[in-house]
Design an enzyme around this catalytic site. Structure first.
Site, PDB file in Angstrom:
ATOM      1  N   ASP A 264      34.731  39.887  33.570  1.00 47.89           N
ATOM      2  CA  ASP A 264      34.431  39.488  34.530  1.00 47.89           C
ATOM      3  C   ASP A 264      34.622  37.729  34.784  1.00 47.89           C
ATOM      4  OD1 ASP A 264      34.180  42.257  34.986  1.00 47.89           O
ATOM      5  OD2 ASP A 264      32.524  41.822  37.203  1.00 47.89           O
ATOM      6  N   ASN A 309      49.456  26.282  32.037  1.00 46.50           N
ATOM      7  CA  ASN A 309      49.844  28.053  32.351  1.00 46.50           C
ATOM      8  C   ASN A 309      49.132  28.793  31.100  1.00 46.50           C
ATOM      9  OD1 ASN A 309      50.559  27.136  35.160  1.00 46.50           O
ATOM     10  ND2 ASN A 309      52.659  27.455  34.547  1.00 46.50           N
ATOM     11  N   SER A 333      28.534  38.863  37.377  1.00 48.26           N
ATOM     12  CA  SER A 333      29.444  38.735  38.664  1.00 48.26           C
ATOM     13  C   SER A 333      28.988  37.787  39.294  1.00 48.26           C
ATOM     14  CB  SER A 333      30.519  39.881  38.532  1.00 48.26           C
ATOM     15  OG  SER A 333      31.295  38.730  39.399  1.00 48.26           O
ATOM     16  N   ASP A 412      22.120  58.607  39.040  1.00 52.75           N
ATOM     17  CA  ASP A 412      21.503  57.259  40.472  1.00 52.75           C
ATOM     18  C   ASP A 412      22.238  56.411  40.365  1.00 52.75           C
ATOM     19  OD1 ASP A 412      21.786  56.306  43.532  1.00 52.75           O
ATOM     20  OD2 ASP A 412      19.790  56.336  43.043  1.00 52.75           O
ATOM     21  N   ASP A 418      26.715  40.515  42.695  1.00 51.50           N
ATOM     22  CA  ASP A 418      28.742  39.869  42.788  1.00 51.50           C
ATOM     23  C   ASP A 418      28.486  39.947  43.761  1.00 51.50           C
ATOM     24  OD1 ASP A 418      28.985  41.667  40.064  1.00 51.50           O
ATOM     25  OD2 ASP A 418      30.413  43.545  41.481  1.00 51.50           O
ATOM     26  N   GLN A 443      21.474  57.705  51.213  1.00 50.89           N
ATOM     27  CA  GLN A 443      21.610  59.097  50.364  1.00 50.89           C
ATOM     28  C   GLN A 443      20.910  59.796  50.169  1.00 50.89           C
ATOM     29  OE1 GLN A 443      21.760  56.280  46.518  1.00 50.89           O
ATOM     30  NE2 GLN A 443      19.849  57.404  46.211  1.00 50.89           N
ATOM     31  N   ASP A 514      29.862  55.607  44.026  1.00 46.52           N
ATOM     32  CA  ASP A 514      28.234  55.358  43.883  1.00 46.52           C
ATOM     33  C   ASP A 514      28.510  54.028  43.240  1.00 46.52           C
ATOM     34  OD1 ASP A 514      25.945  55.196  44.719  1.00 46.52           O
ATOM     35  OD2 ASP A 514      24.887  55.757  42.652  1.00 46.52           O
ATOM     36  N   GLU A 515      29.861  54.017  43.483  1.00 45.83           N
ATOM     37  CA  GLU A 515      30.538  52.006  43.177  1.00 45.83           C
ATOM     38  C   GLU A 515      31.647  51.817  43.808  1.00 45.83           C
ATOM     39  OE1 GLU A 515      30.069  50.734  38.488  1.00 45.83           O
ATOM     40  OE2 GLU A 515      32.200  51.651  39.126  1.00 45.83           O
ATOM     41  N   ILE A 516      31.689  50.600  44.293  1.00 44.90           N
ATOM     42  CA  ILE A 516      32.804  49.689  44.885  1.00 44.90           C
ATOM     43  C   ILE A 516      32.068  48.442  44.338  1.00 44.90           C
ATOM     44  CG2 ILE A 516      34.155  49.267  46.552  1.00 44.90           C
ATOM     45  CD1 ILE A 516      33.775  51.434  48.205  1.00 44.90           C
ATOM     46  N   GLU A 517      32.876  47.679  43.528  1.00 43.43           N
ATOM     47  CA  GLU A 517      32.461  46.495  42.758  1.00 43.43           C
ATOM     48  C   GLU A 517      33.996  45.059  43.231  1.00 43.43           C
ATOM     49  OE1 GLU A 517      31.393  46.822  38.940  1.00 43.43           O
ATOM     50  OE2 GLU A 517      32.979  47.817  38.378  1.00 43.43           O
ATOM     51  N   ILE A 655      46.541  29.748  38.627  1.00 43.03           N
ATOM     52  CA  ILE A 655      47.316  28.891  39.828  1.00 43.03           C
ATOM     53  C   ILE A 655      48.458  29.512  40.107  1.00 43.03           C
ATOM     54  CG2 ILE A 655      47.515  26.826  40.906  1.00 43.03           C
ATOM     55  CD1 ILE A 655      45.330  26.017  38.883  1.00 43.03           C
ATOM     56  N   SER A 660      54.402  29.048  36.773  1.00 41.62           N
ATOM     57  CA  SER A 660      54.285  30.407  37.226  1.00 41.62           C
ATOM     58  C   SER A 660      55.345  31.331  35.967  1.00 41.62           C
ATOM     59  CB  SER A 660      53.033  30.525  38.075  1.00 41.62           C
ATOM     60  OG  SER A 660      52.203  29.464  38.522  1.00 41.62           O
TER      61      SER A 660
END
Length: 795
Positions: A264, A309, A333, A412, A418, A443, A514-517, A655, A660
């Site tokens: 990350d 770049n 992160s 779990d 983050d 839950q 159970d994971e949205i990061e 950027i 680019s």
């Protein structure tokens, strides 16, 4: 749960094809017989018969055939009244014409019989067959959302149906009975376990922001599997991917120089615009790095000339929190911005693994004092290092560490990590982060029975419910799934922030994931866009993510939502929230993850997407370490949809500007892997992805064939054109007119005479005329007998 005579999709297609073929043969025979009969009468009787009048509408009823579509003939209902009505509406197969007394159905359902209905005959269903079809229950393995009968739209409001009052003779609550009826289920065929599950159903709106539903999850997986180029991550050329020189550096734990994985990463950004900050002519990036295959996760500061770049021009200013760090406390992160005095304010995740490596995650902040010495960015000191959420979540809005530990069974996932800093129009700052829901919407297994968690129509809801209760692992996953994207308001000053207040999550996925990061909020125009990364194998729908692994070889996605307000009201982009989907297997060199959207100057609808190559722990071979991937562009359209653009950069370009774009890193299916990676073999369990041996499909969405599934009805054979009347000889008696091949009668001034040769005299019939008449009558009778025999055979 067993069903009667399950009608498979393949069998249904074959039956439909046979029906259409038989119908076509019958119709051609009928038309041919009709034409022959009319021709014979015309030939012998001398009547005026125009070719334009030879149409089926003029044929005797006994010879006319009307096509009957079995889907339109009977509407499958689950109530006794509907079945009785279907009996009344059934039309006999030998009737002169067919009345369609049923409700109009859409074009899709007209060519398809309900998935689990018993087989319907090629013409019209008998009342007994209709009853059998109506009494077939949904199979627990049926997770598709094909058209059910009666049709019920997605997200029907079931909140008005009682969960305590029971419907007589069903054993079901009013809510359960309504859902069963809408799903076309025969209550008598339900198992006791299914009845018990149905009676636990209730309806409750999520109190935790926008709910990612089970249907959303299924649609996201379907999009990944289909490899729609609108969302599929572009191919990168594997042979040009390089490890970062800046990743060969002094390790934070051992103090020894090592080749580190890079995971990350995030740029130091301007708090007002979100653009990558130009810090004294440099661009700065914070990256989580560590020695492969070890418990080594710490933060490093990387820098390069602003706008450069080239991947190998990045330099490493070293471990942010020093060296000789232990494995117990780690840093994950976050995000970073430039303070008004030029210092950098870092937000990150402080992780305490002392409790049996249980990853107690806390939001934290620190101030970085930087300087430029001899053309190098130097980290002089770190101040104000502080954990902002020492208990993890607060317990109500977000699960605390103590709550999680009290029920932890190994299945779990805990999350309080983050942190992404963002500021509203009034200058108020917030942290958006990954979390787990607290008691506000907690839950537990009761979430499995909340209708609102499913989305979709009744058939999808109940088939999904039966899948979950029939699968122990899915039941456990659904019980503990409660990922959320949280938000807190910050207080204090820019260098010493505090938590002013906890707020209701922006997005939640109880029972679903159970994971949205790695949330990331970007403001474009007057709207806020929220993005996050996820692995579908942290969800409760095993069938969906396992199919993604089987077909594509990975299950990573980027999700997105949009709102007019920073703190509430987020709606999913692309209907399901899918924005990016994996396009190569996780063990390929070019597999990516941890997508992070960065706005740039000059555009208010396009974002640069950054990521890292997910070769963590050498899943793509020893020496192919995790490294920054090439970046690419996505565009956000006014209708709330997104699309991947054919624009790509070098590795590690943060950027987007006129310099680019490059073709150097662009790949295709053949060049996106290293030699030997595309052998369909996945050894062991690389990276913990639970992959199975795979031969990925070519990620091109096939075009929908223009040819209809049902063969077109043959057109009525064209009647030969009427020959023109021969011109009169200029000298009567010398030139003989050419006899027309078709004896067409031509009037002459209404006097009953013809200028062309007349038809044979009707006073005496020639032998050839008799033969023609006999042949026509025989052809007509043969076709009619054949057709009648066919109808008797099928009735």
């Amino acid at each position: 749960m067993e069903t009667k005579s399950t009608y498979s999709r393949v069998a249904r297609a074959k039956a439909q094809e046979k029906r259409q073929l038989r119908y076509s043969i019958r119709k051609v025979s009928t038309i041919g017989a009709t034409s022959a009969l009319i021709g014979a009468v015309s030939f012998l009787g001398g009547g005026l018969v125009s070719a334009d009048t030879t149409q089926t509408s003029d044929v005797a009823p006994s010879a006319q055939v009307t096509e009957v579509n079995t889907s339109d003939a009977t509407s499958v209902e689950s109530s006794t009244e509907a079945i009785a009505q279907s009996e009344e509406d059934t039309v006999a197969t030998d009737s002169a014409s067919v009345e369609d007394n049923t409700s109009e159905v859409n074009a899709d359902s007209s060519s398809e019989i309900q998935e689990n209905a018993t087989e319907v005959t090629n013409d019209v269903s008998t009342p007994e067959e209709t009853a059998d079809t109506a009494t077939t229950a949904i199979s627990s393995a049926d997770v598709s959302n094909e058209t059910a009968a009666p049709q019920v739209t997605d997200n029907k409001d079931y909140s008005s149906f009682s969960t305590t009052n029971y419907v007589a003779d069903t054993g079901l609550t009013e809510l359960a009975n309504e859902l069963a009826k809408d799903a076309g289920i025969n209550v008598a065929e339900l198992t006791s376990e299914q009845v018990a599950a149905l009676n636990k159903l209730y309806v409750k709106e999520a109190e935790t922001g926008s709910q990612m539903t089970y249907k959303d999850f299924a649609n996201i997986a379907d999009t990944l599997i289909s490899q729609d180029p609108q969302y599929a991550i572009p191919y990168f050329k594997a042979s040009v991917i390089e490890n970062m020189n800046a990743a060969t550096t002094k390790d934070a734990q051992t103090g020894e120089v090592a080749d580190l994985d890079v995971w990350d990463s995030w740029p130091v950004q301007d708090i007002d615009t979100g653009y990558v900050s130009n810090w004294n002519g440099y661009q700065l990036v914070v990256a989580m790095m560590g020695v492969p295959n070890t418990n080594d996760n710490h933060l490093y500061l990387l820098y390069n000339n602003y706008g450069d770049n080239e991947l190998q021009n990045w330099k490493n200013a070293g471990s942010i929190f020093g060296y000789d760090l232990d494995t117990v406390t780690q840093q994950w992160s976050g995000s970073a911005i430039v303070n008004s005095d030029g210092t950098v304010q870092l937000f990150y995740t402080n992780v305490d693994t002392s409790d049996d490596n249980s990853n107690n995650q806390m939001l934290a902040s620190a101030t970085l004092n930087l300087a430029i010495e001899d053309g190098k960015v130097v980290l002089k000191s770190v101040e104000n290092q502080k954990v902002l959420t020492p208990t993890g979540g607060d317990g109500y809005y977000y699960q605390s560490y103590a709550q999680w530990r009290s029920t932890f069974t190994g299945a779990d996932n805990i999350a309080m990590r983050d942190p992404h800093v963002v500021q509203d129009e009034d200058g108020v700052r917030y942290l958006v982060f990954e979390a787990s829901t607290g008691t506000q919407n907690y839950q537990d297994e009761n979430q499995i029975y909340n209708v609102k968690n499913y989305g979709g129509d009744a058939k999808f809801i109940l088939s999904s419910l039966f899948d979950i209760i029939d699968n122990e692992d899915m039941y456990t996953r659904a019980t503990f799934s409660n990922a959320a994207i949280g938000i807190v308001q910050l207080g204090g000053d820019e260098k010493t922030p505090t938590i002013e207040k906890y707020m209701t999550p922006l997005v939640s996925s109880t029972m679903v994931s159970d994971e949205i990061e790695r949330p990331d909020v970007v403001k474009l125009g007057d709207k806020y866009y929220l993005f996050a990364a996820s692995r579908l194998n942290h969800g409760s729908n095993n069938y969906a993510w396992q199919e993604a692994n089987k077909v594509v070889g990975d299950n990573v996605v980027m999700l997105g939502w949009v709102s007019d307000s920073l703190t509430e009201g987020y709606k999913p982009l692309n209907d399901s929230s899918v924005v990016l989907t994996a396009s190569v297997p996780a063990d390929w060199r070019t597999a990516t993850y941890s997508y992070y959207a960065v706005p740039f100057e000059g555009s208010d609808d396009t974002l640069l997407i950054t990521s890292y190559m997910t070769n963590r722990n050498s899943v793509a071979g020893v020496g192919n370490n995790s490294t920054w991937g090439p970046s690419f562009l996505i565009q956000i359209l006014p209708d709330g949809t997104t699309r991947v653009l054919d624009k790509m950069t070098n590795q590690g370009d943060w950027i987007w500007d006129e310099s680019s774009e490059t073709d150097y890193t662009k790949g295709n299916r053949e060049t996106a892997h290293l030699p030997g990676e595309d052998d369909g073999i996945v050894e062991g369990n690389p990276g913990g992805y639970n992959l199975v041996p795979h031969t990925p499909v070519t990620p091109e969405t096939p075009e929908t064939p223009e040819t209809p599934e049902t063969p077109e009805t043959p057109e009525t054979p064209e009647t030969p054109e009427t020959p023109t009347t021969p011109e009169k000889p200029t000298t009567p008696g010398n030139d003989v007119p050419i006899t027309p091949t078709s004896r067409t009668r031509v009037p002459n001034g209404g006097k009953g005479k013809t200028d062309s040769p007349s038809l044979p005299s009707t006073g005496e019939t020639s032998d050839s005329a008799v033969v023609a008449l006999g042949f026509a009558i025989m052809a007509t009778m043969t076709s009619y007998v054949a057709y009648s025999g066919y109808k008797r055979k099928k009735s």
